[in-house]
Design a protein around this motif. Structure first.
Motif, PDB file in Angstrom:
ATOM      1  N   GLY A 185      30.889 -73.284  13.651  1.00 49.84           N
ATOM      2  CA  GLY A 185      29.822 -72.982  12.710  1.00 49.84           C
ATOM      3  C   GLY A 185      29.863 -73.764  11.423  1.00 49.84           C
ATOM      4  N   LYS A 186      30.743 -74.770  11.337  1.00 52.15           N
ATOM      5  CA  LYS A 186      30.841 -75.567  10.116  1.00 52.15           C
ATOM      6  C   LYS A 186      30.820 -77.051  10.451  1.00 52.15           C
ATOM      7  N   LEU A 187      30.264 -77.828   9.534  1.00 46.48           N
ATOM      8  CA  LEU A 187      30.292 -79.274   9.678  1.00 46.48           C
ATOM      9  C   LEU A 187      31.673 -79.800   9.329  1.00 46.48           C
ATOM     10  N   SER A 188      32.051 -80.876   9.990  1.00 49.86           N
ATOM     11  CA  SER A 188      33.320 -81.515   9.672  1.00 49.86           C
ATOM     12  C   SER A 188      33.157 -82.394   8.442  1.00 49.86           C
ATOM     13  N   GLN A 189      34.123 -82.331   7.563  1.00 49.68           N
ATOM     14  CA  GLN A 189      34.053 -83.122   6.336  1.00 49.68           C
ATOM     15  C   GLN A 189      34.391 -84.583   6.578  1.00 49.68           C
ATOM     16  N   PHE A 190      35.306 -84.848   7.512  1.00 50.26           N
ATOM     17  CA  PHE A 190      35.819 -86.202   7.675  1.00 50.26           C
ATOM     18  C   PHE A 190      35.528 -86.822   9.036  1.00 50.26           C
ATOM     19  N   SER A 191      34.985 -86.067   9.965  1.00 52.29           N
ATOM     20  CA  SER A 191      34.616 -86.622  11.264  1.00 52.29           C
ATOM     21  C   SER A 191      33.242 -86.069  11.613  1.00 52.29           C
ATOM     22  N   GLY A 192      32.879 -86.087  12.885  1.00 51.36           N
ATOM     23  CA  GLY A 192      31.560 -85.591  13.250  1.00 51.36           C
ATOM     24  C   GLY A 192      30.522 -86.690  13.287  1.00 51.36           C
ATOM     25  N   VAL A 193      29.254 -86.287  13.384  1.00 51.88           N
ATOM     26  CA  VAL A 193      28.156 -87.211  13.635  1.00 51.88           C
ATOM     27  C   VAL A 193      28.090 -88.324  12.590  1.00 51.88           C
ATOM     28  N   SER A 194      27.846 -89.553  13.068  1.00 54.52           N
ATOM     29  CA  SER A 194      27.722 -90.721  12.205  1.00 54.52           C
ATOM     30  C   SER A 194      26.901 -91.764  12.950  1.00 54.52           C
ATOM     31  N   ASP A 195      26.549 -92.855  12.274  1.00 45.50           N
ATOM     32  CA  ASP A 195      25.804 -93.920  12.940  1.00 45.50           C
ATOM     33  C   ASP A 195      26.590 -94.494  14.114  1.00 45.50           C
ATOM     34  N   HIS A 196      27.902 -94.581  13.969  1.00 45.48           N
ATOM     35  CA  HIS A 196      28.736 -95.102  15.048  1.00 45.48           C
ATOM     36  C   HIS A 196      28.914 -94.090  16.168  1.00 45.48           C
ATOM     37  N   SER A 197      28.858 -92.809  15.841  1.00 42.19           N
ATOM     38  CA  SER A 197      29.153 -91.756  16.810  1.00 42.19           C
ATOM     39  C   SER A 197      28.086 -90.669  16.748  1.00 42.19           C
ATOM     40  N   PRO A 198      26.877 -90.955  17.260  1.00 40.33           N
ATOM     41  CA  PRO A 198      25.783 -89.983  17.135  1.00 40.33           C
ATOM     42  C   PRO A 198      26.036 -88.666  17.860  1.00 40.33           C
ATOM     43  N   TRP A 199      26.899 -88.685  18.882  1.00 43.76           N
ATOM     44  CA  TRP A 199      27.228 -87.444  19.578  1.00 43.76           C
ATOM     45  C   TRP A 199      28.682 -87.053  19.339  1.00 43.76           C
ATOM     46  N   ALA A 200      29.174 -87.254  18.125  1.00 41.34           N
ATOM     47  CA  ALA A 200      30.503 -86.758  17.770  1.00 41.34           C
ATOM     48  C   ALA A 200      30.408 -85.271  17.461  1.00 41.34           C
ATOM     49  N   ALA A 201      31.353 -84.510  17.974  1.00 40.17           N
ATOM     50  CA  ALA A 201      31.368 -83.068  17.733  1.00 40.17           C
ATOM     51  C   ALA A 201      31.862 -82.767  16.326  1.00 40.17           C
ATOM     52  N   GLU A 202      31.340 -81.691  15.758  1.00 45.30           N
ATOM     53  CA  GLU A 202      31.799 -81.237  14.448  1.00 45.30           C
ATOM     54  C   GLU A 202      33.081 -80.416  14.563  1.00 45.30           C
ATOM     55  N   SER A 203      33.277 -79.780  15.705  1.00 41.03           N
ATOM     56  CA  SER A 203      34.489 -78.986  15.911  1.00 41.03           C
ATOM     57  C   SER A 203      34.763 -78.866  17.400  1.00 41.03           C
ATOM     58  N   ALA A 204      36.010 -78.536  17.708  1.00 45.23           N
ATOM     59  CA  ALA A 204      36.424 -78.253  19.080  1.00 45.23           C
ATOM     60  C   ALA A 204      37.350 -77.045  19.037  1.00 45.23           C
ATOM     61  N   PHE A 205      37.167 -76.118  19.969  1.00 46.62           N
ATOM     62  CA  PHE A 205      37.951 -74.888  19.932  1.00 46.62           C
ATOM     63  C   PHE A 205      37.929 -74.214  21.301  1.00 46.62           C
ATOM     64  N   ILE A 206      38.848 -73.279  21.487  1.00 48.42           N
ATOM     65  CA  ILE A 206      38.843 -72.416  22.664  1.00 48.42           C
ATOM     66  C   ILE A 206      38.247 -71.082  22.243  1.00 48.42           C
ATOM     67  N   LEU A 207      37.237 -70.642  22.951  1.00 52.07           N
ATOM     68  CA  LEU A 207      36.574 -69.362  22.689  1.00 52.07           C
ATOM     69  C   LEU A 207      37.045 -68.338  23.709  1.00 52.07           C
ATOM     70  N   ARG A 208      37.375 -67.132  23.236  1.00 59.37           N
ATOM     71  CA  ARG A 208      37.713 -66.034  24.148  1.00 59.37           C
ATOM     72  C   ARG A 208      36.748 -64.878  23.928  1.00 59.37           C
ATOM     73  N   VAL A 209      36.063 -64.510  25.009  1.00 63.64           N
ATOM     74  CA  VAL A 209      35.150 -63.370  25.001  1.00 63.64           C
ATOM     75  C   VAL A 209      35.821 -62.264  25.812  1.00 63.64           C
ATOM     76  N   PRO A 210      36.002 -61.066  25.251  1.00 67.07           N
ATOM     77  CA  PRO A 210      36.818 -60.043  25.919  1.00 67.07           C
ATOM     78  C   PRO A 210      36.133 -59.440  27.140  1.00 67.07           C
ATOM     79  N   ALA A 211      36.953 -58.943  28.053  1.00 71.12           N
ATOM     80  CA  ALA A 211      36.430 -58.204  29.202  1.00 71.12           C
ATOM     81  C   ALA A 211      35.657 -56.988  28.697  1.00 71.12           C
ATOM     82  N   GLY A 212      34.553 -56.695  29.352  1.00 76.92           N
ATOM     83  CA  GLY A 212      33.720 -55.578  28.945  1.00 76.92           C
ATOM     84  C   GLY A 212      32.612 -55.956  27.984  1.00 76.92           C
TER      85      GLY A 212
END
Length: 271
Positions: A185-212
């Protein structure tokens, strides 16, 4: 661990991008085309405008990839879905290893796989490889070719998700995350989308959604998600999602989780 600022804004760089949405792909049931090295290579999502792509390699045991040291002029991310792969013998990647490479990261010194396995690779622009023969010997691991390629204060990183703690997500109260790079939910300050990398991700993480869990699939306003289920079982919009299911901006709706769902996620600024 956040290096971000809240919410995409008009001042954030907005290079031209094309359509990349991909519905569910199940790695366990789809046919894998073979590349020139007889290795299963599957394109998962691609942008025809920029050439950005995420693809999977399914390497056999004792595979040797005949490649010299090289770098790309865009950001690159890897996730070891299963087994083992290595670009050198110093830092091999085992299951749940995440790799981040800024623009101009030189790597490749005896590539291949001893044990076999599936690795997910993502390039933020077309695949333009530059070979770099004048690397130091003995080889000491990947490094940046020149700060001119990468003026931002970021460095290559290798992280195994199994070594990271779960933390509560700030947006989706019932969910937890492991922060690989940046923050959901936040933009990266030092990486992320740029002219050189139009599809650079702002973040990468493992998401856990609980059973139920039952409700709308977790989301972060202003961001497009790339998803790879690495554990668990859920029914989403009436369809089964389990380990090996992939989607890029699949626009998921109603979600019911039968077994704790763990997902490798990359989040992109939506514009």
């Amino acid at each position: 661990m956040s290096d971000g600022t809240p919410a995409p804004s008009a001042s954030h760089p907005r290079p031209l991008r094309g359509e990349r949405r991909t519905g569910k792909i199940d790695l366990s049931s789809i046919d894998w085309p073979r590349n020139e090295f007889n290795v299963g290579m599957l394109s998962l999502s691609a942008d025809p405008v920029t050439g950005a792509e995420t693809f999977a390699l399914n390497c056999p045991d004792n595979f040797v990839y005949p490649e010299d040291a090289h770098f790309y002029d865009c950001e690159e991310e890897l996730y070891q879905f299963s087994g083992e792969f290595h670009h050198d013998e110093i830092d091999p990647y085992y299951k749940d290893t995440y790799v981040y490479r800024p623009i101009g990261t030189v790597y490749g010194h005896g590539e291949g796989s001893h044990d076999g396995g599936i690795i997910i690779a993502s390039l933020a622009r077309e695949r333009r490889r530059f070979h770099f023969q004048e690397h130091p010997e003995p080889w000491t691991g990947h490094y940046l070719v020149d700060q001119l390629w990468n003026p931002r204060p970021v460095s290559p990183a290798i992280v195994n998700a199994q070594d990271l703690p779960w933390v509560n997500d700030e947006v989706n109260a019932s969910c937890q995350v492991k922060l690989l790079r940046g923050a959901p939910g936040k933009l990266s300050q030092f990486s992320g989308v740029s002219d050189h990398s139009p599809w650079a991700a702002e973040s990468a993480f493992i998401l856990r959604v609980p059973a139920g869990y039952s409700g709308s699939f977790p989301s972060w306003p202003g961001f497009v998600l790339e998803l790879l289920v690495i554990a668990g079982q859920a029914t989403i919009d009436g369809d089964s999602w389990h380990r090996g299911c992939y989607g890029f901006d699949p626009q998921l709706g109603e979600c019911t989780v039968q077994e704790p769902l763990e997902i490798y996620v990359r989040a992109f600024a939506d514009y």
